[in-house]
Scaffold this motif. Sequence first.
Motif, PDB file in Angstrom:
ATOM      1  N   ASN A 167       0.835  -1.199   0.000  1.00 47.03           N
ATOM      2  CA  ASN A 167       0.000   0.000   0.000  1.00 47.03           C
ATOM      3  C   ASN A 167       0.875   1.257   0.000  1.00 47.03           C
ATOM      4  N   LYS A 168       0.253   2.387  -0.159  1.00 51.63           N
ATOM      5  CA  LYS A 168       0.927   3.702  -0.195  1.00 51.63           C
ATOM      6  C   LYS A 168       1.916   3.781  -1.358  1.00 51.63           C
TER       7      LYS A 168
ATOM      8  N   ASP B  61       1.646   5.431  -3.800  1.00 54.30           N
ATOM      9  CA  ASP B  61       1.774   6.836  -4.216  1.00 54.30           C
ATOM     10  C   ASP B  61       3.050   7.459  -3.649  1.00 54.30           C
TER      11      ASP B  61
ATOM     12  N   SER C 266      -2.685   1.926  -3.786  1.00 54.01           N
ATOM     13  CA  SER C 266      -2.761   3.129  -2.961  1.00 54.01           C
ATOM     14  C   SER C 266      -4.203   3.312  -2.518  1.00 54.01           C
ATOM     15  N   ALA C 267      -4.443   3.087  -1.240  1.00 50.35           N
ATOM     16  CA  ALA C 267      -5.793   3.301  -0.710  1.00 50.35           C
ATOM     17  C   ALA C 267      -6.146   4.778  -0.836  1.00 50.35           C
ATOM     18  N   GLY C 268      -5.112   5.610  -0.793  1.00 49.77           N
ATOM     19  CA  GLY C 268      -5.301   7.050  -0.897  1.00 49.77           C
ATOM     20  C   GLY C 268      -5.828   7.472  -2.263  1.00 49.77           C
TER      21      GLY C 268
ATOM     22  N   SER D 175       0.613  -1.927  12.242  1.00 49.34           N
ATOM     23  CA  SER D 175      -0.333  -0.826  12.341  1.00 49.34           C
ATOM     24  C   SER D 175       0.237   0.379  11.593  1.00 49.34           C
ATOM     25  N   GLY D 176      -0.650   1.153  11.001  1.00 47.04           N
ATOM     26  CA  GLY D 176      -0.230   2.335  10.260  1.00 47.04           C
ATOM     27  C   GLY D 176       0.022   2.102   8.776  1.00 47.04           C
ATOM     28  N   VAL D 177      -0.068   0.846   8.327  1.00 51.19           N
ATOM     29  CA  VAL D 177       0.199   0.576   6.906  1.00 51.19           C
ATOM     30  C   VAL D 177      -0.996   0.910   6.015  1.00 51.19           C
ATOM     31  N   GLY D 178      -2.171   1.111   6.641  1.00 53.08           N
ATOM     32  CA  GLY D 178      -3.330   1.546   5.856  1.00 53.08           C
ATOM     33  C   GLY D 178      -4.435   0.506   5.718  1.00 53.08           C
ATOM     34  N   LYS D 179      -4.492  -0.434   6.642  1.00 53.59           N
ATOM     35  CA  LYS D 179      -5.508  -1.490   6.533  1.00 53.59           C
ATOM     36  C   LYS D 179      -6.926  -0.925   6.629  1.00 53.59           C
ATOM     37  N   SER D 180      -7.159  -0.038   7.603  1.00 47.47           N
ATOM     38  CA  SER D 180      -8.512   0.518   7.758  1.00 47.47           C
ATOM     39  C   SER D 180      -8.896   1.341   6.548  1.00 47.47           C
ATOM     40  N   THR D 181      -7.955   2.156   6.089  1.00 51.05           N
ATOM     41  CA  THR D 181      -8.217   3.010   4.934  1.00 51.05           C
ATOM     42  C   THR D 181      -8.567   2.158   3.710  1.00 51.05           C
TER      43      THR D 181
HETATM   44  P1  GDP Z   1      -3.907   0.750   9.854  1.00 51.46           P
HETATM   45  O1  GDP Z   1      -3.334   0.976  11.224  1.00 51.46           O
HETATM   46  O2  GDP Z   1      -3.139  -0.289   9.126  1.00 51.46           O
HETATM   47  O3  GDP Z   1      -5.377   0.478   9.855  1.00 51.46           O
HETATM   48  O4  GDP Z   1      -3.645   2.109   9.037  1.00 51.46           O
HETATM   49  P2  GDP Z   1      -4.644   3.314   8.706  1.00 51.46           P
HETATM   50  O5  GDP Z   1      -5.664   2.900   7.712  1.00 51.46           O
HETATM   51  O6  GDP Z   1      -5.147   3.871   9.995  1.00 51.46           O
HETATM   52  O7  GDP Z   1      -3.681   4.345   7.996  1.00 51.46           O
HETATM   53  C1  GDP Z   1      -2.556   4.933   8.652  1.00 51.46           C
HETATM   54  C2  GDP Z   1      -2.223   6.250   7.971  1.00 51.46           C
HETATM   55  O8  GDP Z   1      -1.788   6.028   6.625  1.00 51.46           O
HETATM   56  C3  GDP Z   1      -3.411   7.198   7.870  1.00 51.46           C
HETATM   57  O9  GDP Z   1      -2.959   8.504   8.163  1.00 51.46           O
HETATM   58  C4  GDP Z   1      -3.846   7.077   6.422  1.00 51.46           C
HETATM   59  O10 GDP Z   1      -4.435   8.271   5.933  1.00 51.46           O
HETATM   60  C5  GDP Z   1      -2.517   6.839   5.717  1.00 51.46           C
HETATM   61  N1  GDP Z   1      -2.708   6.093   4.449  1.00 51.46           N
HETATM   62  C6  GDP Z   1      -3.477   4.996   4.230  1.00 51.46           C
HETATM   63  N2  GDP Z   1      -3.395   4.599   2.953  1.00 51.46           N
HETATM   64  C7  GDP Z   1      -2.549   5.448   2.339  1.00 51.46           C
HETATM   65  C8  GDP Z   1      -2.049   5.533   0.989  1.00 51.46           C
HETATM   66  O11 GDP Z   1      -2.374   4.752   0.094  1.00 51.46           O
HETATM   67  N3  GDP Z   1      -1.155   6.540   0.727  1.00 51.46           N
HETATM   68  C9  GDP Z   1      -0.753   7.411   1.689  1.00 51.46           C
HETATM   69  N4  GDP Z   1       0.126   8.352   1.333  1.00 51.46           N
HETATM   70  N5  GDP Z   1      -1.216   7.363   2.955  1.00 51.46           N
HETATM   71  C10 GDP Z   1      -2.108   6.393   3.277  1.00 51.46           C
END
Ligand code: GDP
Length: 291
Positions: A113-114, A116, A140-142, A165-171
């Motif tokens: 993910n990410k 971008d 890119s979930a973004g 955590s923080g890799v973007g799973k929820s997003t």
């Molecule tokens: P989780 O802990 O794995 O569930 O991660 P989150 O979904 O909470 O995302 C953590 C942070 O990464 C947040 O600030 C999101 O906005 C950011 N994020 C998620 N997906 C992307 C992406 O594809 N690109 C970028 N640049 N940031 C992202």
Amino acid sequence: MMQGQIIEGRGGLYTVRDAAGIDHVLRAKKKFRRQHMTPLVGDRVDFTPGEGDEHGWLEEILPRSSQCLRPPVANITLLVIVAAAAPAPDWLLIDKLLLGARMQGMRAVLVMNKCDLGEEAARQARRDYAGAELPVLCVSAGTGAGVEQLRAQMQGEIACFAGQSGVGKSTLLNALLDLHLQTGEISRIERGKHTTRHAQLIEAGGLRVMDTPGFSLLEFDQVMDPVELMDYYPEFQPYQGCCRFQPCYHGSEPGCAVIQAAREGRISPARLERYHELLEKTRQLWRERYD
Ligand code: GDP
Ligand code: ZN
């Protein structure tokens, strides 16, 4: 008697969805406790529906295709391992999750993910896992890039997302489910914020996702004879029987064809190095297995 699947379990009550999509609230028969069997979210079950306002009875748990220890959930068929392009992924964690998935007979995909933020990590993953039969998706979930490829991978599966955590799973989950949001279906997922405290099986837009609390690291029972670890590394298979010593753990034995292949770049040296770490860990667990 009817059949259905447990989508949620709280305070001794189980919500079971039948084939017609109707939810039933059930209590488990006492025999399960006697048999030390705990019904798990994801379990397929036989049940007697309740009449009127009364709850029904969960009668039988059908055989599980997979089972996780923490969180305790059953019948996941696809592990979506999520990592981020930046900061640098924890590759050892990815290998551990992949191993756990394969031990449970789950299919796995790696979502970088990410993307971008850069595609180098995805390129590295493709190089490292080329022989490992692990599809790597650049997502890119973004921006939404690659999300449809992930959706395609998830068709017909019960998917679970795992990763740091923080890799973007929820997003990612929101991006996937929001696209096909149907009224009333995922009311418990708030946009952009994940509030799950207990495991639940979510259905939305034709996708089925096992949503788990904390939901970063699945843990499986990983106790196995260390000599079996190599069976979960498809890239080692061509060298089966080619080492000087048999059995060879491909650890530090002289004349090891796998180590030689890594030296020559036919196997990813980084994957082999992490295999050595997991081999050490497996040996330790194996020695301690009766404690
Ligand atoms: P989780 O802990 O794995 O569930 O991660 P989150 O979904 O909470 O995302 C953590 C942070 O990464 C947040 O600030 C999101 O906005 C950011 N994020 C998620 N997906 C992307 C992406 O594809 N690109 C970028 N640049 N940031 C992202
Ligand atoms: Zn060897």
